[in-house]
Design a protein around this motif. Sequence first.
Motif, short mmCIF file in Angstrom:
data_model
loop_
_atom_site.label_atom_id
_atom_site.label_comp_id
_atom_site.label_asym_id
_atom_site.label_seq_id
_atom_site.Cartn_x
_atom_site.Cartn_y
_atom_site.Cartn_z
N VAL A 53 41.75 31.70 37.16
CA VAL A 53 41.25 32.68 36.44
C VAL A 53 39.85 32.40 35.86
O VAL A 53 38.95 33.22 36.09
N MET A 73 45.10 39.65 35.60
CA MET A 73 45.59 38.53 36.91
C MET A 73 46.76 37.98 36.57
O MET A 73 47.52 37.82 37.38
N LEU A 126 40.03 40.15 31.90
CA LEU A 126 40.40 39.26 33.31
C LEU A 126 41.59 38.66 33.47
O LEU A 126 42.27 38.59 34.36
N SER A 168 43.61 38.81 42.24
CA SER A 168 44.99 38.70 42.25
C SER A 168 45.47 38.70 43.55
O SER A 168 46.57 38.10 43.89
N GLY A 228 39.80 41.40 38.63
CA GLY A 228 41.24 40.82 38.28
C GLY A 228 42.03 41.27 39.36
O GLY A 228 42.65 40.40 39.91
#
Length: 288
Positions: A156, A231, A227, A121, A117
């Motif tokens: 995502v 993010m 996750l 990002s 994540g």
Amino acid sequence: MNKVMKRTYSYAFLLPAAVIYLIIFILPTIMSFFFSLTRWTLFDWEFIGFDNFVTFFQEASLSIGFKNTFIYAVVTCLLKVVIGLLLGVLLTSKIRTRGYLRSVVFFPTLVSTIAVGIAFSMMMHPTLGLINKALEAIGIPAVDWLGNPDLALFSVALTDVWKGVGFATVIYIAGIMSIPEQYYEALQIDGGNAFQKFRHIIVPLSRSATNTVIIFAFIGGLRSFDLIWSMTRGGPGYATDVIASIIYKQYQAGFYGLATAGNVILFVFVALLAFPLNYFLTRKEVDL
């Protein structure tokens, strides 16, 4: 040794596993249902009935959370099934590097979800991210992957697919390799091509693998939290809020009983979707 003693002796081997299951799953589940009816802290609790459930259903973003949870689960499940099946076919073919490629495909499954994540990002940063830098290099304008409310949830979800498709692929590899060679030989005798092999043999006879992937991926999508939180933290706004992130925000605010009620609601929500889906999928499985 009579039948009763034999049965008792057999069940004795199950006792350690049963005790562990009772302590780790059954008791916490019962306690969760009880504490969802209370206002509790680490040191005290007060029984308040169904007030927590009433309050939780009054949460402003709950309808968005239910919608996002369902969309996220469906999108990740479908992509894992399609991509996992195609990779499974590729990695059971006679290409030389299939052993190496299997390792590469499965590797993301072993990486920490939080690490994935954070990494994605950074890669999806609107100005400094590697993905947008690559797009700009070929003349495509930069995209705000996680800041655009219309794209954030799907961004995502794609990251989730990248991480989890290796597990789906392994299941498909096992399913495809279990298909008897006679089917392929019969198709070859009849002059069938690769597409017919895929359509008439691999797809129907790997149905058990497909069902397994669907169940695992769909339930995982419904329960997804780490996750998404790493993010977007549910943002921008409520664009990526799911039921699990709403529950976590209640924990952060110190409303432990309310958050516990949310966990019970999530448990019931997942069960109401997963059990009928499992029944529908498994009742028509093909036995080889």
